[in-house]
Design a protein around this motif. Structure first.
Motif, short mmCIF file in Angstrom:
data_model
loop_
_atom_site.label_atom_id
_atom_site.label_comp_id
_atom_site.label_asym_id
_atom_site.label_seq_id
_atom_site.Cartn_x
_atom_site.Cartn_y
_atom_site.Cartn_z
N LEU A 175 -32.22 -3.30 -10.96
CA LEU A 175 -32.99 -2.59 -12.02
C LEU A 175 -34.27 -3.16 -12.42
O LEU A 175 -34.33 -4.20 -13.09
CB LEU A 175 -32.14 -2.10 -13.20
CG LEU A 175 -32.64 -1.41 -14.22
CD1 LEU A 175 -33.11 0.17 -13.62
CD2 LEU A 175 -31.61 -1.18 -15.20
N GLU A 176 -35.38 -2.53 -12.32
CA GLU A 176 -36.68 -3.33 -12.75
C GLU A 176 -37.38 -2.66 -13.87
O GLU A 176 -38.15 -3.14 -14.56
CB GLU A 176 -37.67 -3.00 -11.38
CG GLU A 176 -36.90 -3.83 -10.30
CD GLU A 176 -37.88 -3.68 -8.96
OE1 GLU A 176 -39.32 -3.01 -9.09
OE2 GLU A 176 -38.01 -4.21 -8.07
N LEU A 197 -29.46 -7.76 -16.33
CA LEU A 197 -30.84 -7.34 -15.84
C LEU A 197 -31.60 -8.51 -15.30
O LEU A 197 -32.74 -8.60 -15.81
CB LEU A 197 -31.45 -6.47 -16.71
CG LEU A 197 -30.68 -5.31 -17.45
CD1 LEU A 197 -31.36 -4.43 -18.48
CD2 LEU A 197 -30.09 -4.29 -16.13
N PRO A 198 -31.17 -9.11 -14.11
CA PRO A 198 -31.91 -10.30 -13.94
C PRO A 198 -33.48 -10.04 -13.25
O PRO A 198 -34.27 -10.71 -13.32
CB PRO A 198 -31.08 -11.07 -12.76
CG PRO A 198 -30.33 -9.93 -12.15
CD PRO A 198 -30.21 -8.88 -13.52
N LYS A 199 -33.67 -8.93 -12.86
CA LYS A 199 -35.00 -8.40 -12.17
C LYS A 199 -35.91 -7.48 -12.81
O LYS A 199 -36.81 -6.93 -12.30
CB LYS A 199 -34.67 -7.72 -10.65
CG LYS A 199 -33.79 -8.54 -9.52
CD LYS A 199 -34.51 -9.57 -9.30
CE LYS A 199 -33.83 -10.52 -8.27
NZ LYS A 199 -34.61 -11.73 -7.65
N LEU A 200 -35.54 -7.36 -14.30
CA LEU A 200 -35.94 -6.32 -15.07
C LEU A 200 -37.83 -6.85 -15.18
O LEU A 200 -38.19 -8.06 -15.51
CB LEU A 200 -35.65 -6.49 -16.39
CG LEU A 200 -36.05 -5.28 -17.57
CD1 LEU A 200 -35.77 -4.01 -17.05
CD2 LEU A 200 -35.53 -5.60 -18.72
N LYS A 201 -38.62 -5.95 -14.88
CA LYS A 201 -39.94 -5.99 -14.87
C LYS A 201 -40.69 -5.37 -16.06
O LYS A 201 -41.78 -5.61 -16.42
CB LYS A 201 -40.67 -5.68 -13.63
CG LYS A 201 -40.21 -6.73 -12.17
CD LYS A 201 -40.87 -6.12 -11.11
CE LYS A 201 -40.38 -7.12 -9.88
NZ LYS A 201 -40.99 -6.75 -8.86
N GLY A 202 -40.06 -4.13 -16.46
CA GLY A 202 -40.75 -3.38 -17.39
C GLY A 202 -39.56 -2.71 -18.61
O GLY A 202 -38.64 -2.21 -17.85
N CYS A 221 -35.16 -13.04 -18.94
CA CYS A 221 -35.51 -12.11 -17.78
C CYS A 221 -37.16 -12.51 -17.38
O CYS A 221 -37.95 -11.86 -17.70
CB CYS A 221 -35.88 -10.64 -18.29
SG CYS A 221 -34.20 -9.84 -18.89
N GLN A 222 -36.96 -13.55 -16.32
CA GLN A 222 -38.22 -14.31 -16.02
C GLN A 222 -39.17 -13.31 -15.18
O GLN A 222 -40.25 -13.86 -15.00
CB GLN A 222 -37.92 -15.60 -15.58
CG GLN A 222 -37.19 -16.48 -16.42
CD GLN A 222 -37.24 -17.89 -15.93
OE1 GLN A 222 -37.44 -18.21 -14.89
NE2 GLN A 222 -36.23 -18.81 -16.57
N GLU A 223 -38.83 -12.33 -14.74
CA GLU A 223 -39.65 -11.60 -13.84
C GLU A 223 -40.14 -10.39 -15.00
O GLU A 223 -40.92 -9.58 -14.27
CB GLU A 223 -38.97 -10.95 -12.80
CG GLU A 223 -38.32 -11.72 -11.74
CD GLU A 223 -37.89 -11.35 -10.49
OE1 GLU A 223 -38.16 -10.22 -10.05
OE2 GLU A 223 -37.01 -12.02 -9.82
N LEU A 224 -40.01 -10.40 -16.21
CA LEU A 224 -40.66 -9.32 -17.33
C LEU A 224 -42.22 -9.50 -17.01
O LEU A 224 -42.68 -10.34 -17.31
CB LEU A 224 -40.01 -9.57 -18.24
CG LEU A 224 -40.27 -8.29 -19.28
CD1 LEU A 224 -39.40 -7.27 -18.88
CD2 LEU A 224 -39.82 -8.67 -20.72
N GLU A 225 -42.75 -8.10 -16.80
CA GLU A 225 -44.18 -7.97 -16.63
C GLU A 225 -44.65 -7.31 -18.02
O GLU A 225 -45.89 -7.65 -18.33
CB GLU A 225 -44.95 -7.42 -15.35
CG GLU A 225 -44.14 -8.25 -14.15
CD GLU A 225 -44.52 -7.50 -12.87
OE1 GLU A 225 -44.91 -6.16 -13.02
OE2 GLU A 225 -44.21 -8.00 -11.74
N GLU A 226 -43.94 -6.43 -18.29
CA GLU A 226 -44.38 -5.57 -19.51
C GLU A 226 -43.29 -5.40 -20.62
O GLU A 226 -42.20 -5.01 -20.17
CB GLU A 226 -44.88 -4.16 -19.02
CG GLU A 226 -45.90 -4.40 -18.14
CD GLU A 226 -46.55 -2.69 -17.46
OE1 GLU A 226 -45.79 -2.06 -16.93
OE2 GLU A 226 -47.76 -2.70 -17.86
#
Length: 392
Positions: A175-176, A197-202, A221-226
């Motif tokens: 889940l991104e 949610l380890p892959k959460l980006k937004g 959530c270190q891949e969070l972009e927004e």
């Protein structure tokens, strides 16, 4: 023109497999794809489409179909991709769709769908993308949605959903993006939500009624972009742990509504480890949020492509075609005085939004000046509409 093409091409004189928009399997010569995107089609969706038993993709996006979704769609047992976005379907989502066990993409955004999201959606065990944006859906978000381990994106913004944020008790490593923008969701964000949610980006929570604090687990959530949480009732300091989000490029945590300050976040002590890129884009993100609020179009809207981005579209329209960009719901009022005041207010906010979103960071209006200008815009609007006199 599209109708003319279909009228001449879809002929009994030629094989169905040679028709425009139709793809057949090489082995059995059965229809596997029906792609009639933006063909200017209208009317009801015929139930006979359920007879295409080998169909894996049905794409009827950007037409003018209306009425209900035929229950015969449930016969399409091989269907993996269903895209009926940007039509005029105006009934409930039939639970029968939830029997399509191979479905991976369900895109129904931009219709007038009503009722609740079916609880049986949990049966779509292979679902990856759920797009229900910009409908009239109500009720709560079924917690069963987050029992689908294959999910990549859940987008249910711009509806009338109520209740609390569903808890997540299952690790959803795929889940991104979760977009809940502009609903009527309430309550606290579950404390352990982000542990799964380890892959959460937004994460997009703006324009709801969430309260309390954002759980600290989010900052793992270190891949969070927004991250967008403005226009809620959230509170607390922005913690130094936000510096863990080294991918963060968009941050919206504050918002104003007439007479109210939403999200009591404190900025006077900037977290020492905050990603410098995130700091630089706070101003620009706020400008984008203002444009999105007035136009009700996100920067990702499909009308924006190439040079025609959200900013260029607004800037081009300010002088001569303001009505084309402002959400019509803001301008539809029977009182001429009120409509003129609303139009002037929208114009001022859009101009301010453009100032906030200048490409060069040094040219962007800083937030203190933005707050001062917003107060002036609000004061003028209240004066022009005699708001105080009405309220008394």
């Amino acid at each position: 023109m599209s109708l003319v093409i279909l009228a001449t091409n879809w002929s009994t004189a030629t094989s169905v497999c040679d028709w425009i928009g139709v793809t057949c399997g090489s082995r059995h010569q059965r229809v596997t794809t029906l792609n009639l995107f933006a063909m200017n089609l209208s009317g009801i969706l015929p139930p006979h489409v359920g007879n295409l038993s080998f169909l894996a993709m049905l794409r009827l996006k950007n037409n003018s179909f209306h009425g209900s979704l035929p229950i015969e769609l449930a016969n399409l047992r091989r269907l993996k991709y269903l895209n009926l976005a940007n039509n005029n379907f105006n009934v409930e989502i039939p639970s029968s769709l939830c029997s399509l066990s191979k479905l991976e993409v369900l895109s129904l955004y931009g219709n007038n769908l009503q009722g609740q999201i079916p609880v049986a959606i949990v049966n779509l065990s292979r679902l990856r993308w759920l797009f229900l944006v910009d409908n009239q859906l109500s009720g709560s978000i079924p917690s069963s949605i987050f029992s689908i381990s294959s999910l990549t994106e859940v987008l249910v913004s711009f509806n009338r959903l109520t209740g609390s944020m569903p808890s997540i008790q299952l690790n959803i490593s795929s889940l991104e993006r979760i977009d809940l923008t502009s609903n009527n969701l309430t309550g606290h964000i579950p404390l352990n939500m982000f542990d799964y949610l380890p892959k959460l980006k937004g994460l997009y929570l703006s324009q709801n009624q969430f309260s309390g604090r954002i759980p600290m687990g989010l900052f793992k959530c270190q891949e969070l972009e927004e991250l967008s949480s403005s226009w809620n009732y959230l509170e607390g300091n922005i913690p130094g742990e936000i510096g863990n989000l080294t991918m963060l490029g968009g941050l919206q945590v504050m918002g104003l509504k007439p007479g109210e300050v939403h999200n009591k976040y404190l900025f006077h002590n900037t977290p020492p480890r905050l990603n410098p890129v995130a700091i630089a884009v706070i101003w620009m993100s706020f400008g984008i949020l203002l444009m999105e609020t007035i136009t009700r179009k996100k920067p990702t809207n499909e009308i924006f492509n190439g040079e025609m981005n959200q900013k260029y579209w607004v800037k081009r329209s300010l002088q001569s075609a303001l009505i084309e960009v402002v959400d019509t719901n803001l301008l539809n009022d029977g009182e001429r005085q009120y409509s003129t005041a609303t139009r002037d207010c929208a114009l001022s906010i859009l101009q301010l939004a453009l100032e906030c979103s200048e490409e060069v960071p040094e040219e962007r209006t800083d937030m203190k000046e933005v707050a001062a200008k917003l107060k002036k815009i609000k004061a003028k609007f209240l004066k022009d509409t005699n708001w105080n006199r009405r309220a008394s």
